[in-house]
Design a protein around this motif. Structure first.
Motif, PDB file in Angstrom:
ATOM      1  N   VAL A   1       0.864  -1.180   0.000  1.00  0.00           N
ATOM      2  CA  VAL A   1       0.000   0.000   0.000  1.00  0.00           C
ATOM      3  C   VAL A   1       0.898   1.227   0.000  1.00  0.00           C
ATOM      4  N   ARG A   2       0.820   2.023  -1.051  1.00  0.00           N
ATOM      5  CA  ARG A   2       1.651   3.208  -1.171  1.00  0.00           C
ATOM      6  C   ARG A   2       1.381   4.197  -0.034  1.00  0.00           C
ATOM      7  N   LYS A   3       2.438   4.881   0.389  1.00  0.00           N
ATOM      8  CA  LYS A   3       2.276   5.969   1.344  1.00  0.00           C
ATOM      9  C   LYS A   3       1.317   7.009   0.772  1.00  0.00           C
ATOM     10  N   GLY A   4       0.412   7.479   1.589  1.00  0.00           N
ATOM     11  CA  GLY A   4      -0.544   8.484   1.141  1.00  0.00           C
ATOM     12  C   GLY A   4      -1.885   7.907   0.726  1.00  0.00           C
ATOM     13  N   VAL A   5      -1.957   6.577   0.511  1.00  0.00           N
ATOM     14  CA  VAL A   5      -3.236   5.949   0.172  1.00  0.00           C
ATOM     15  C   VAL A   5      -3.998   5.705   1.478  1.00  0.00           C
ATOM     16  N   ARG A   6      -5.205   6.197   1.546  1.00  0.00           N
ATOM     17  CA  ARG A   6      -6.025   5.996   2.745  1.00  0.00           C
ATOM     18  C   ARG A   6      -6.492   4.543   2.782  1.00  0.00           C
ATOM     19  N   TRP A   7      -6.142   3.875   3.865  1.00  0.00           N
ATOM     20  CA  TRP A   7      -6.445   2.442   4.011  1.00  0.00           C
ATOM     21  C   TRP A   7      -6.823   2.170   5.458  1.00  0.00           C
ATOM     22  N   ARG A   8      -7.886   1.424   5.652  1.00  0.00           N
ATOM     23  CA  ARG A   8      -8.332   1.071   7.005  1.00  0.00           C
ATOM     24  C   ARG A   8      -8.653  -0.405   7.025  1.00  0.00           C
ATOM     25  N   SER A   9      -8.094  -1.118   7.985  1.00  0.00           N
ATOM     26  CA  SER A   9      -8.283  -2.569   8.016  1.00  0.00           C
ATOM     27  C   SER A   9      -9.751  -2.925   8.199  1.00  0.00           C
ATOM     28  N   PRO A  10     -10.257  -3.858   7.374  1.00  0.00           N
ATOM     29  CA  PRO A  10     -11.629  -4.334   7.558  1.00  0.00           C
ATOM     30  C   PRO A  10     -11.724  -5.419   8.626  1.00  0.00           C
ATOM     31  N   LEU A  11     -10.585  -5.774   9.243  1.00  0.00           N
ATOM     32  CA  LEU A  11     -10.522  -6.830  10.250  1.00  0.00           C
ATOM     33  C   LEU A  11     -10.239  -6.231  11.629  1.00  0.00           C
ATOM     34  N   PRO A  12     -10.443  -6.999  12.697  1.00  0.00           N
ATOM     35  CA  PRO A  12     -10.057  -6.511  14.024  1.00  0.00           C
ATOM     36  C   PRO A  12      -8.582  -6.134  14.053  1.00  0.00           C
ATOM     37  N   GLU A  13      -8.257  -5.121  14.820  1.00  0.00           N
ATOM     38  CA  GLU A  13      -6.891  -4.606  14.828  1.00  0.00           C
ATOM     39  C   GLU A  13      -5.925  -5.627  15.402  1.00  0.00           C
ATOM     40  N   ASP A  14      -4.727  -5.650  14.854  1.00  0.00           N
ATOM     41  CA  ASP A  14      -3.653  -6.527  15.300  1.00  0.00           C
ATOM     42  C   ASP A  14      -2.354  -5.736  15.200  1.00  0.00           C
ATOM     43  N   GLU A  15      -1.422  -6.027  16.077  1.00  0.00           N
ATOM     44  CA  GLU A  15      -0.175  -5.255  16.112  1.00  0.00           C
ATOM     45  C   GLU A  15       0.795  -5.621  14.996  1.00  0.00           C
ATOM     46  N   ARG A  16       0.601  -6.754  14.347  1.00  0.00           N
ATOM     47  CA  ARG A  16       1.590  -7.248  13.394  1.00  0.00           C
ATOM     48  C   ARG A  16       1.391  -6.682  11.988  1.00  0.00           C
ATOM     49  N   GLU A  17       2.429  -6.770  11.191  1.00  0.00           N
ATOM     50  CA  GLU A  17       2.401  -6.397   9.767  1.00  0.00           C
ATOM     51  C   GLU A  17       1.753  -5.031   9.524  1.00  0.00           C
ATOM     52  N   ARG A  18       2.311  -4.012  10.223  1.00  0.00           N
ATOM     53  CA  ARG A  18       1.855  -2.618  10.036  1.00  0.00           C
ATOM     54  C   ARG A  18       0.368  -2.470  10.362  1.00  0.00           C
ATOM     55  N   ARG A  19      -0.142  -3.325  11.218  1.00  0.00           N
ATOM     56  CA  ARG A  19      -1.556  -3.337  11.610  1.00  0.00           C
ATOM     57  C   ARG A  19      -2.482  -3.655  10.433  1.00  0.00           C
ATOM     58  N   ARG A  20      -1.921  -4.236   9.380  1.00  0.00           N
ATOM     59  CA  ARG A  20      -2.727  -4.558   8.205  1.00  0.00           C
ATOM     60  C   ARG A  20      -3.182  -6.009   8.184  1.00  0.00           C
ATOM     61  N   VAL A  21      -2.332  -6.909   8.695  1.00  0.00           N
ATOM     62  CA  VAL A  21      -2.611  -8.345   8.577  1.00  0.00           C
ATOM     63  C   VAL A  21      -2.478  -8.987   9.955  1.00  0.00           C
ATOM     64  N   PRO A  22      -3.559  -9.533  10.488  1.00  0.00           N
ATOM     65  CA  PRO A  22      -3.465 -10.150  11.815  1.00  0.00           C
ATOM     66  C   PRO A  22      -2.788 -11.517  11.753  1.00  0.00           C
ATOM     67  N   GLY A  23      -2.195 -11.894  12.885  1.00  0.00           N
ATOM     68  CA  GLY A  23      -1.670 -13.257  13.002  1.00  0.00           C
ATOM     69  C   GLY A  23      -0.158 -13.343  12.937  1.00  0.00           C
ATOM     70  N   PHE A  24       0.340 -14.472  13.386  1.00  0.00           N
ATOM     71  CA  PHE A  24       1.773 -14.757  13.483  1.00  0.00           C
ATOM     72  C   PHE A  24       2.361 -14.918  12.087  1.00  0.00           C
ATOM     73  N   GLU A  25       3.437 -14.213  11.792  1.00  0.00           N
ATOM     74  CA  GLU A  25       4.077 -14.311  10.479  1.00  0.00           C
ATOM     75  C   GLU A  25       4.807 -15.653  10.323  1.00  0.00           C
TER      76      GLU A  25
END
Length: 377
Positions: free
Chosen positions: A210-234
């Motif tokens: 996701v490019r810097k400046g693109v407005r993006w909001r996770s459709p999933l419950p918040e998670d601390e991992r992967e820039r708060r974009r993808v929940p779960g253990f990497e």
């Protein structure tokens, strides 16, 4: 068995295998912790992120790893639509996008949004002018366009679409699943998705950029991992292997692409010469180097795939009545081409010319026998 279904999944690249085995020993710990083994895993994760970012033309902090290419598309589409809710509710997509895009669009529609589908030519290429008109109309929040079609191989006018999106102030999500590691990625995207097992990495690793400046909001419950974009253990070892495979494929791409493209040209020319009533579909020039699709009249796709499997060939199909659906391929329908008796041949890295010789030798008799069993002579 000659494996000719690389568009579904590419066999694991040797570079990925070596990297995976090494990372299983070195990168098993939780990269979010502070002790030594965890810091080692975090270092491997960030090194892989930087490598993938370089290869796709992004910044490392723009790249997140998902559990699949499908999840990357879902998060890319729904997250961007959520972030741009004030700008509009309309999603613009081509008629031949991967089903993950269309399924995300259907969910968006179920929540009160809109999805506008832009048609394609008989070769499967989207109408660039119609696409530009769609994104220019008020209310467009996001546009989606694949780099190349996953069923027929046709390349899409992504850079033209990107210019139109830039002028309209609409972000463009580009699904690069079929072209990453095979062809240079186009410029101008706002969100990019890809899938590691398509380029010879392990299954279970997707890429969401996701490019810097693109407005993006996770459709999933918040998670601390992967820039708060993808929940779960990497899955650090798999991510490391995915990055190694992408680097190796990019280095091989030019030479191997020329070789595979010549084999595809041969299939495109020989199949209609050897088998009556066959339609080769997709653009003959603006196409992926490794993929060719044709449809045989008076033949059921499932019967054709089964007989080819018995003869030692693993191929795929977009025709109707597959094991999972009774509906014909939405891609072939949108193109207005024959949907029954469809065969997609997609050549993996290292496939031999002998495999293609043998495929062309057995195909005519298989088609003849199936047609004869149906009373077609």
């Amino acid at each position: 068995m000659a494996y000719l279904d690389a568009a579904s999944t590419e066999p694991l690249h040797p570079a990925a295998r070596d990297a995976l085995l090494a990372a299983i020993d070195a990168g098993w710990a939780d990269p979010a912790r502070l002790y030594g083994t965890a810091r080692r895993a975090q270092m491997l994760l960030e090194r892989a992120r930087a490598e993938v970012a370089e290869l796709i033309g992004a910044r490392p902090d723009e790249v997140s790893f998902t559990s699949s290419g499908t999840q990357a598309v879902h998060l890319g589409v729904l997250g961007t639509l959520a972030g741009r809710r004030r700008a509009g509710t309309r999603l613009v997509a081509s008629a031949v996008e991967h089903s993950s895009v269309l399924h995300a669009g259907a969910l968006h529609e179920g929540g009160g949004g809109e999805m506008e589908i832009v048609g394609v030519s008989r070769t499967g290429r989207v109408d660039a002018d119609a696409f530009a008109e769609a994104v220019a109309r008020p209310g467009a929040a996001l546009a989606c366009l694949q780099t190349a079609n996953h069923e027929v191989g046709t390349l899409q006018p992504v850079e033209e679409a990107a210019r139109a999106c830039r002028e309209a102030g609409v972000p463009l999500l580009v699904d690069a699943a079929q072209s990453a590691g095979r062809l240079p990625l186009p410029e101008g995207w706002s969100v990019l998705t890809a899938s590691a097992h398509k380029w010879g990495g392990p299954a279970g690793v997707g890429v969401l950029a996701v490019r810097k400046g693109v407005r993006w909001r996770s459709p999933l419950p918040e998670d601390e991992r992967e820039r708060r974009r993808v929940p779960g253990f990497e899955n650090v070892p798999a991510i490391v292997a995915a990055a190694a495979a992408l680097r190796a494929r990019a280095e091989e791409a030019e030479a191997e692409g020329r070789r595979l493209s010549a084999l595809v040209d041969r299939i495109r020319a020989e199949v209609p010469r050897l088998v009556p009533d066959v339609e080769v579909v997709g653009d003959p020039v603006l196409r992926l180097p490794h993929l060719v699709t044709f449809s045989c009249l008076y033949v059921e796709g499932e019967a054709l795939l089964t007989e080819l499997d018995k003869a030692g060939f693993a191929v795929s199909s977009g025709s109707s009545c597959t094991a999972s659906t009774l509906r014909p391929s939405h891609v072939l329908e949108a193109m207005g081409v024959l949907t029954h008796g469809n065969v997609r041949v997609s050549l993996p890295r290292g496939v031999s010319e002998d495999d293609i010789d043998r495929f062309l030798a057995v195909l005519p008799d298989i088609v003849r026998r199936i047609r004869s069993s149906l009373g077609v002579h």
